[in-house]
Write a protein that holds these residues in place. Structure first.
Motif, PDB file in Angstrom:
ATOM      1  N   PRO A   1      59.934 -52.959  46.361  1.00 51.41           N
ATOM      2  CA  PRO A   1      59.945 -52.122  45.150  1.00 51.41           C
ATOM      3  C   PRO A   1      58.609 -51.438  44.877  1.00 51.41           C
ATOM      4  O   PRO A   1      58.581 -50.286  44.426  1.00 51.41           O
ATOM      5  CB  PRO A   1      60.288 -53.122  44.034  1.00 51.41           C
ATOM      6  N   VAL A   2      57.498 -52.143  45.150  1.00 51.36           N
ATOM      7  CA  VAL A   2      56.185 -51.537  44.924  1.00 51.36           C
ATOM      8  C   VAL A   2      55.974 -50.356  45.864  1.00 51.36           C
ATOM      9  O   VAL A   2      55.485 -49.288  45.455  1.00 51.36           O
ATOM     10  CB  VAL A   2      55.062 -52.575  45.098  1.00 51.36           C
ATOM     11  N   LEU A   3      56.339 -50.512  47.123  1.00 52.11           N
ATOM     12  CA  LEU A   3      56.180 -49.419  48.085  1.00 52.11           C
ATOM     13  C   LEU A   3      57.063 -48.229  47.712  1.00 52.11           C
ATOM     14  O   LEU A   3      56.642 -47.071  47.825  1.00 52.11           O
ATOM     15  CB  LEU A   3      56.512 -49.910  49.499  1.00 52.11           C
ATOM     16  N   LEU A   4      58.278 -48.508  47.255  1.00 49.11           N
ATOM     17  CA  LEU A   4      59.156 -47.426  46.796  1.00 49.11           C
ATOM     18  C   LEU A   4      58.553 -46.724  45.579  1.00 49.11           C
ATOM     19  O   LEU A   4      58.619 -45.492  45.453  1.00 49.11           O
ATOM     20  CB  LEU A   4      60.539 -47.978  46.451  1.00 49.11           C
ATOM     21  N   SER A   5      57.948 -47.504  44.686  1.00 51.78           N
ATOM     22  CA  SER A   5      57.302 -46.932  43.507  1.00 51.78           C
ATOM     23  C   SER A   5      56.130 -46.049  43.905  1.00 51.78           C
ATOM     24  O   SER A   5      55.882 -45.010  43.275  1.00 51.78           O
ATOM     25  CB  SER A   5      56.819 -48.045  42.569  1.00 51.78           C
TER      26      SER A   5
ATOM     27  N   LEU B   1      60.951 -56.881  41.254  1.00 52.09           N
ATOM     28  CA  LEU B   1      62.338 -56.424  41.156  1.00 52.09           C
ATOM     29  C   LEU B   1      62.563 -55.611  39.880  1.00 52.09           C
ATOM     30  O   LEU B   1      63.264 -54.592  39.894  1.00 52.09           O
ATOM     31  CB  LEU B   1      63.286 -57.629  41.198  1.00 52.09           C
ATOM     32  N   ALA B   2      61.935 -56.035  38.775  1.00 52.12           N
ATOM     33  CA  ALA B   2      62.061 -55.283  37.524  1.00 52.12           C
ATOM     34  C   ALA B   2      61.439 -53.898  37.643  1.00 52.12           C
ATOM     35  O   ALA B   2      61.818 -52.966  36.918  1.00 52.12           O
ATOM     36  CB  ALA B   2      61.399 -56.055  36.379  1.00 52.12           C
ATOM     37  N   ALA B   3      60.490 -53.749  38.561  1.00 46.03           N
ATOM     38  CA  ALA B   3      59.851 -52.446  38.766  1.00 46.03           C
ATOM     39  C   ALA B   3      60.835 -51.388  39.244  1.00 46.03           C
ATOM     40  O   ALA B   3      60.536 -50.189  39.177  1.00 46.03           O
ATOM     41  CB  ALA B   3      58.701 -52.575  39.764  1.00 46.03           C
ATOM     42  N   MET B   4      62.010 -51.812  39.723  1.00 47.41           N
ATOM     43  CA  MET B   4      63.026 -50.833  40.108  1.00 47.41           C
ATOM     44  C   MET B   4      63.485 -50.016  38.902  1.00 47.41           C
ATOM     45  O   MET B   4      63.882 -48.860  39.038  1.00 47.41           O
ATOM     46  CB  MET B   4      64.219 -51.539  40.763  1.00 47.41           C
ATOM     47  N   VAL B   5      63.435 -50.619  37.711  1.00 46.76           N
ATOM     48  CA  VAL B   5      63.766 -49.875  36.490  1.00 46.76           C
ATOM     49  C   VAL B   5      62.684 -48.845  36.201  1.00 46.76           C
ATOM     50  O   VAL B   5      62.966 -47.708  35.833  1.00 46.76           O
ATOM     51  CB  VAL B   5      63.943 -50.839  35.298  1.00 46.76           C
ATOM     52  N   SER B   6      61.417 -49.240  36.378  1.00 48.13           N
ATOM     53  CA  SER B   6      60.312 -48.296  36.195  1.00 48.13           C
ATOM     54  C   SER B   6      60.399 -47.156  37.198  1.00 48.13           C
ATOM     55  O   SER B   6      60.078 -46.005  36.880  1.00 48.13           O
ATOM     56  CB  SER B   6      58.973 -49.023  36.343  1.00 48.13           C
ATOM     57  N   LEU B   7      60.811 -47.489  38.416  1.00 50.11           N
ATOM     58  CA  LEU B   7      60.973 -46.459  39.449  1.00 50.11           C
ATOM     59  C   LEU B   7      62.006 -45.418  39.004  1.00 50.11           C
ATOM     60  O   LEU B   7      61.767 -44.211  39.102  1.00 50.11           O
ATOM     61  CB  LEU B   7      61.391 -47.122  40.755  1.00 50.11           C
ATOM     62  N   LEU B   8      63.133 -45.897  38.507  1.00 47.84           N
ATOM     63  CA  LEU B   8      64.163 -44.982  38.002  1.00 47.84           C
ATOM     64  C   LEU B   8      63.623 -44.186  36.826  1.00 47.84           C
ATOM     65  O   LEU B   8      63.893 -42.979  36.694  1.00 47.84           O
ATOM     66  CB  LEU B   8      65.406 -45.774  37.594  1.00 47.84           C
ATOM     67  N   GLY B   9      62.825 -44.846  35.980  1.00 50.67           N
ATOM     68  CA  GLY B   9      62.217 -44.159  34.846  1.00 50.67           C
ATOM     69  C   GLY B   9      61.280 -43.055  35.290  1.00 50.67           C
ATOM     70  O   GLY B   9      61.206 -41.999  34.661  1.00 50.67           O
ATOM     71  N   GLY B  10      60.552 -43.295  36.388  1.00 54.73           N
ATOM     72  CA  GLY B  10      59.658 -42.276  36.918  1.00 54.73           C
ATOM     73  C   GLY B  10      60.409 -41.046  37.396  1.00 54.73           C
ATOM     74  O   GLY B  10      59.968 -39.902  37.207  1.00 54.73           O
ATOM     75  N   ILE B  11      61.552 -41.278  38.019  1.00 59.80           N
ATOM     76  CA  ILE B  11      62.384 -40.154  38.482  1.00 59.80           C
ATOM     77  C   ILE B  11      62.894 -39.354  37.287  1.00 59.80           C
ATOM     78  O   ILE B  11      62.843 -38.110  37.280  1.00 59.80           O
ATOM     79  CB  ILE B  11      63.557 -40.669  39.332  1.00 59.80           C
ATOM     80  N   ILE B  12      63.388 -40.054  36.269  1.00 60.00           N
ATOM     81  CA  ILE B  12      63.899 -39.380  35.074  1.00 60.00           C
ATOM     82  C   ILE B  12      62.779 -38.626  34.360  1.00 60.00           C
ATOM     83  O   ILE B  12      62.971 -37.488  33.896  1.00 60.00           O
ATOM     84  CB  ILE B  12      64.561 -40.404  34.134  1.00 60.00           C
ATOM     85  N   GLN B  13      61.599 -39.237  34.287  1.00 58.80           N
ATOM     86  CA  GLN B  13      60.454 -38.581  33.656  1.00 58.80           C
ATOM     87  C   GLN B  13      60.106 -37.276  34.369  1.00 58.80           C
ATOM     88  O   GLN B  13      59.841 -36.245  33.739  1.00 58.80           O
ATOM     89  CB  GLN B  13      59.252 -39.531  33.677  1.00 58.80           C
ATOM     90  N   THR B  14      60.105 -37.317  35.684  1.00 61.00           N
ATOM     91  CA  THR B  14      59.798 -36.114  36.472  1.00 61.00           C
ATOM     92  C   THR B  14      60.824 -35.019  36.210  1.00 61.00           C
ATOM     93  O   THR B  14      60.469 -33.841  36.039  1.00 61.00           O
ATOM     94  CB  THR B  14      59.768 -36.454  37.975  1.00 61.00           C
ATOM     95  N   LEU B  15      62.102 -35.384  36.173  1.00 60.39           N
ATOM     96  CA  LEU B  15      63.153 -34.404  35.906  1.00 60.39           C
ATOM     97  C   LEU B  15      63.007 -33.800  34.512  1.00 60.39           C
ATOM     98  O   LEU B  15      63.238 -32.598  34.313  1.00 60.39           O
ATOM     99  CB  LEU B  15      64.525 -35.054  36.058  1.00 60.39           C
ATOM    100  N   LEU B  16      62.600 -34.626  33.541  1.00 63.64           N
ATOM    101  CA  LEU B  16      62.403 -34.124  32.176  1.00 63.64           C
ATOM    102  C   LEU B  16      61.239 -33.139  32.117  1.00 63.64           C
ATOM    103  O   LEU B  16      61.303 -32.123  31.419  1.00 63.64           O
ATOM    104  CB  LEU B  16      62.147 -35.297  31.215  1.00 63.64           C
ATOM    105  N   VAL B  17      60.161 -33.451  32.842  1.00 58.75           N
ATOM    106  CA  VAL B  17      59.008 -32.544  32.880  1.00 58.75           C
ATOM    107  C   VAL B  17      59.408 -31.209  33.492  1.00 58.75           C
ATOM    108  O   VAL B  17      59.050 -30.139  32.991  1.00 58.75           O
ATOM    109  CB  VAL B  17      57.839 -33.175  33.666  1.00 58.75           C
ATOM    110  N   VAL B  18      60.169 -31.272  34.584  1.00 57.25           N
ATOM    111  CA  VAL B  18      60.620 -30.041  35.239  1.00 57.25           C
ATOM    112  C   VAL B  18      61.531 -29.242  34.300  1.00 57.25           C
ATOM    113  O   VAL B  18      61.439 -28.006  34.223  1.00 57.25           O
ATOM    114  CB  VAL B  18      61.363 -30.360  36.548  1.00 57.25           C
ATOM    115  N   ALA B  19      62.391 -29.932  33.566  1.00 54.78           N
ATOM    116  CA  ALA B  19      63.350 -29.256  32.690  1.00 54.78           C
ATOM    117  C   ALA B  19      62.693 -28.650  31.460  1.00 54.78           C
ATOM    118  O   ALA B  19      63.103 -27.572  30.999  1.00 54.78           O
ATOM    119  CB  ALA B  19      64.439 -30.240  32.261  1.00 54.78           C
TER     120      ALA B  19
END
Length: 258
Positions: free
Chosen positions: A51-55, A159-177
């Motif tokens: 999860p850390v490497l994916l993050s 393992l909980a960092a997978m939620v933060s990872l998803l949050g990072g993706i959503i944050q990026t999409l919000l910035v772009v939008a």
């Protein structure tokens, strides 16, 4: 007369262990099942390292995407000009030096920011999981009186960092939008002109759906490895987070309180 021997019921086989990909995805859908499985299993480095490497990867991509948005670049330019104007007003910088500084920022400033941001994303991904594990270990031993290893806390945090990872993706999409670097998945979306100098705006930006979800999953993981209910750990983690955010905001650190 001998009593009849009752028929023996067939033993129910233990459910097969989840694969690592299943654990990573199930953190979003059924985190309790994931933590139930790992609490008695042998420590597995992959549970937190992957999860850390994916993050790290998501963080670096997010930095490159966010700092390529025209709206974000304009916000940063305005902020930099504001800082330069303050230096000129205080006499620490003259007009000629200001012009040269602006030219330097325009020529290679964003490249430096992107590189440093990507490096920062990698460092933050590792540091945050280690800090979260240390907090879980401290809360588990002091508040819940539970005995578990740091490696087990590290697995929960990873393992909980997978939620933060998803949050990072959503944050990026919000910035772009929206074109705003200060947007977040919460009440801050309702603010048309977000001002990082406004403490009310920063407090609203603190209320982030993805952050609350992450803290809930982290608290559930702590409860599972401690053998207790989730309410107390979750509430404690949320309270700690709010105190930390409020301290950052009211100390004058501004947008870093987001």
């Amino acid at each position: 007369m001998e009593e009849p021997i009752p028929p023996q019921l067939p033993k129910t086989p233990n459910p097969p262990a989840m694969s690592l990909p299943a654990r990573l995805f199930n953190i979003w859908a059924a985190p309790g099942d994931v933590f139930d499985e790992i609490k008695s299993a042998k420590p597995a480095t992959a549970n937190w390292l992957v999860p850390v490497l994916l993050s790290c990867v998501v963080g670096m991509i997010s930095v490159l995407v966010i700092f390529s948005q025209p709206g974000v670049l304009q916000q940063m330019k305005e902020k930099q000009e504001e800082q330069l104007d303050k230096l000129v007003a205080s006499g620490k910088l003259n007009a000629e030096a200001k012009t040269k500084a602006q030219e330097g920022i325009e020529s290679f400033g964003m490249t430096v920011i992107k590189i440093s941001g990507a490096i920062g994303a990698v460092v933050a991904s590792f540091a945050w999981v280690l800090v979260a594990a240390a907090v879980l270990k401290l809360l588990g031993s002091s508040m819940l009186k539970a005995a578990f290893s740091f490696s087990k806390a590290l697995e929960v945090a990873g393992l909980a960092a997978m939620v933060s990872l998803l949050g990072g993706i959503i944050q990026t999409l919000l910035v772009v939008a929206t074109g705003s670097m200060f947007v977040s998945a919460g009440p801050a979306l309702l603010i048309s002109n977000f001002n990082p100098a406004n403490k009310t705006h920063l407090l609203m930006g603190t209320i982030n759906v993805m952050t609350l979800w992450y803290l809930a999953v982290l608290g559930l993981g702590l409860a599972k490895i401690s053998g207790t209910t989730a309410a107390k750990p979750v509430l404690c983690l949320v309270a700690l987070w709010l105190v930390l955010r409020a301290g950052i905001i009211f100390s004058g650190l501004g947008a870093s309180g987001m």
